[in-house]
Design an enzyme around this catalytic site. Sequence first.
Site, PDB file in Angstrom:
ATOM      1  N   ASP B  36      55.471  24.566 -34.585  1.00  0.00           N
ATOM      2  CA  ASP B  36      55.315  22.908 -34.522  1.00  0.00           C
ATOM      3  C   ASP B  36      56.472  22.065 -34.482  1.00  0.00           C
ATOM      4  O   ASP B  36      56.254  20.862 -34.446  1.00  0.00           O
ATOM      5  CB  ASP B  36      54.706  22.776 -36.026  1.00  0.00           C
ATOM      6  CG  ASP B  36      53.039  23.116 -36.171  1.00  0.00           C
ATOM      7  OD1 ASP B  36      52.537  23.736 -35.074  1.00  0.00           O
ATOM      8  OD2 ASP B  36      52.489  22.772 -37.074  1.00  0.00           O
ATOM      9  N   ASP B 287      48.619 -16.373  -3.192  1.00  0.00           N
ATOM     10  CA  ASP B 287      48.925 -15.064  -2.758  1.00  0.00           C
ATOM     11  C   ASP B 287      47.915 -14.131  -3.695  1.00  0.00           C
ATOM     12  O   ASP B 287      47.383 -13.208  -3.521  1.00  0.00           O
ATOM     13  CB  ASP B 287      50.374 -14.535  -3.048  1.00  0.00           C
ATOM     14  CG  ASP B 287      50.530 -13.218  -2.337  1.00  0.00           C
ATOM     15  OD1 ASP B 287      50.189 -13.162  -1.374  1.00  0.00           O
ATOM     16  OD2 ASP B 287      51.239 -12.444  -2.884  1.00  0.00           O
ATOM     17  N   LEU B 423      47.235  -8.850   2.727  1.00  0.00           N
ATOM     18  CA  LEU B 423      47.149  -8.862   3.925  1.00  0.00           C
ATOM     19  C   LEU B 423      46.476  -7.546   4.497  1.00  0.00           C
ATOM     20  O   LEU B 423      45.576  -7.402   5.419  1.00  0.00           O
ATOM     21  CB  LEU B 423      48.385  -9.109   4.851  1.00  0.00           C
ATOM     22  CG  LEU B 423      48.435  -9.024   6.141  1.00  0.00           C
ATOM     23  CD1 LEU B 423      47.357 -10.053   6.794  1.00  0.00           C
ATOM     24  CD2 LEU B 423      50.003  -9.053   6.586  1.00  0.00           C
TER      25      LEU B 423
END
Lengths: 420, 532
Positions: B36, B287, B423
């Site tokens: 563990d 944009d 674009l």
Amino acid sequence: MSSDKLTDIPVLRERGQNSMFCGLTGIIWLHRKIQDAFFLIVGSRTCAHLMQSAAGVMIFAEPRFGTAIIEERDLAGLADANEELDRVVARLLERRPDIRMLFLVGSCPSEVIKLDLERAASRLSQQHQPQVRVLSYSGSGLETAFTQGEDTCLAALVPELPQAPADAAPDLLVVGTLADVVEDQFMRLFTDMGITRVQFLPARNSREMPAVGPNTRYILAQPFLGDTARCLEQRGATRIAAPFPLGEEGTTRWLKAVADTFGVAGDRFDQVTAPGIERARRGMARMREQLAGKRLFMLPDSQLEIPLARFLHREAGMELLEIGTPHLHRQHLAEELALLPAGTTLSEGQHLDKQLDRCRAARPDVVVCGLGLANPLEAEGITTKWSIELVFTPIQGYDQAADLAELFARPLLRKAKLRV
Amino acid sequence: MQLTVWTYEGPPHVGAMRVATGMEGLHYVIHAPQGDTYADLLFTMIERRDKRPPVTYTTFKGRDLGQDTAELFMTAAREACERFKPQAMLVSSSCTAELIQDDPGGLAKGLGLPVPAIPLELSSYQRKENWGASETFYQLVRGLAGPQAPAPGTERPPRPEGQRPRCNILGPTALGFRHRDDIQEITRLLNRLGIDVHVTAPMGATPVDITRLGEADFNVVLYPEIAATAAKWLERMFKQPFTKVVPIGVGATREFIAEVAALAGVDPAPALEDGDSRLPWYSRSVDSNYLTGKRVFIFGDATHAVAAARVATEEFGFTVVGLGTYSREFAREVREAAKRYGIEPLITDDYLEVEAQVAELHPELVLGTQMERHIAKRLGVACAVISAPVHVQDFPARYAPQMGFGGANVLFDTWVHPLMMGLEEHLLGMFREDFEFHAEAGPSHLGASAPAETRPVAATAPAAATADTPEPEATAADGEPVWSPEAEKELRKIPFFVRGKARRNTERFARERGISRIEIDTLYDAKAHFGR
């Protein structure tokens, strides 16, 4: 300290907190090796969390392991837990029809509640045959540390292997997971020596697992395979004793043990191994410059520590301070222990804080340790090499000798390079 | 039993470790089997901490089971106390130790340690990591600050004249998603308002600091998953009000400033006027026009998911098509938020269910956790991480808060980055046969990383059925409409990130009208019907 009869090397045995993985982590490389197998851990959220923390950097389309998480209601009654397991396995196999071998992997919780996975495996095998074979093994922290998970997995496979006829010609079985590239290199060397009946355990596919019988000669490629070896011997196979194929010397001695067993002539052996030996030595010459005289301290992790220390001392010229191992299998490591320099401190088991005290006091040049300790030690100015990488990298054989040494030289080189 | 491929949260003792590791001067002794200790590497590797977590494990093995596991625990606790000399200790069981019932709390009490040892009952088979962190923090606060509490019914004395208002920041822990930088951002913001931070906890606090929590005027709860329980208790005991708004996004940060200013009795203007948030302008600039209506799926812890949904709609102009959380404790908040967006919330900790819903909804962007990265990779969808669980790359070296105005800047960059740039998106819509820039090649600003169209054998899994896999004609037997080769070809002309949606809409359109064979006209009829 007690004295070891085999070698006279004193072994320090300690008990306390250790910082090793449990055997479940073996799944991370085993699931890649056996390509049509699925590993289903029956455990808790901790087990699932361990697996994804250890393997989570890889972004999987579909991993070939998972966890059946035990919930509160499963703890109520065992009959329920078995039904639940059947349901989970059915769902899994429906989702992954390409799976041919399913391992039920035991964990600490499943072992404490005494869920009988062996019986579940045989029940599920019957339900899902012939498409899927279901096996079980323990990867729990209670029973296994790190690489021992591979041992318990392969040991579970051995009784399932086909029986080789009693009158079969002797064949060679190489035992222990090796990188595919290493496996192929060894195969070529054996072929060149005229040993053609060679098989590997585990095979890359569950349908191509090797046969075993009284004429099987097996050699361990990994030092952590105690149970697997015992199971192979129960099926009549005979072990070829050798050091492990790490470094030029280890590889040569390992191959030589096989060659002698199969009656390969000395000059043929030399002829086949000469190019590899030459390349390994050439590669090591560079590494030796960087490593010779550097002082090494290894914390226990994988049982690879003793063969690695032997290689780093004899071939790279490193000085050994303390070499820790989770478990020391005296018989399988006899050839290795004989090659260690006198005065090496070996420790088996761990009391982490005391061992770290010794480590700090010794001021080693390189400490090999797990990832939980590496950064904290680096922050104290102690250079480390994290040990898990040694299990995930092709390190065996001639052409990997320099790569293996490089793993230890790299942190030193980096320390020397950085100006920040 | 629950079949799990990935788990969103660790077990509750990992939550307790996050509290202990975030703090100083506290040590945690956990009764746990060998192995563990893996949890250490979450802190040393993922968060890159330079110290071992202050955690001692008993690491018992099979051969220890029986009488002496309790003895092992006592030895470990005694040795840890001597070696590390903490101001206080936490003790508990892990999942396996819970089954063997050694009672660490009782055993620690019996040891007569020189410092307080706070026992934790963590119910590993019912509860998870965040609950574990919350419970641990609550028990710590109760155990350490409790003795300082005034008598019930006592009014809070007024703040002395001339003393600046002060608050505690509650919630940040080790291994928290961007907690390090959120603290810095919010501390700076509070400072601008003339408010001092008294104690930040658990991160950076000592047990002695915890005893002093009651001295602050109010509490700022940054991560309700971890601090809400403790904050409610502090409100009851010390009459400290606490903040309800989580300042992720510009709008929420403004509300947070107003809320905090009201609690402290100060003027919010100095912080509101601050101009260091660029998100509003970036998002308004032309944009960003192409971001309008992008379909986004959001999943994470409740706090980050709800905050992200608001930011996505109000500050990015996205359309939220899916919202969910694995935080069952905060399901109500997520349900309410989902109602605002008119969608069905997904409350689950089952990774496969999340995967199925993402495949079904065909979003253009997934905002999620490390797990959603797996899903998005498989389905070839853009993805950004907004919530834990996260991996090492989301504990960055650079300053990268999610909260406050600085955080909003980070959100803008992070969420837009995986999307196809405007674009390129246009050109792809016009010309589809370019050998280099084609739909399957993925956004070119992301280099060579193409969303994988090739999938491994695993694609046989039902959940793997994705939009772009042409269905075989045989599906006609199920009464499903069949695509004519011409229509199938026309479908391919639709940009890949909306193609899945178009396929689904067309099929739905055909099914509803009993059309068994989809022609090119059916495709355009469906387009006209559904818009966009």
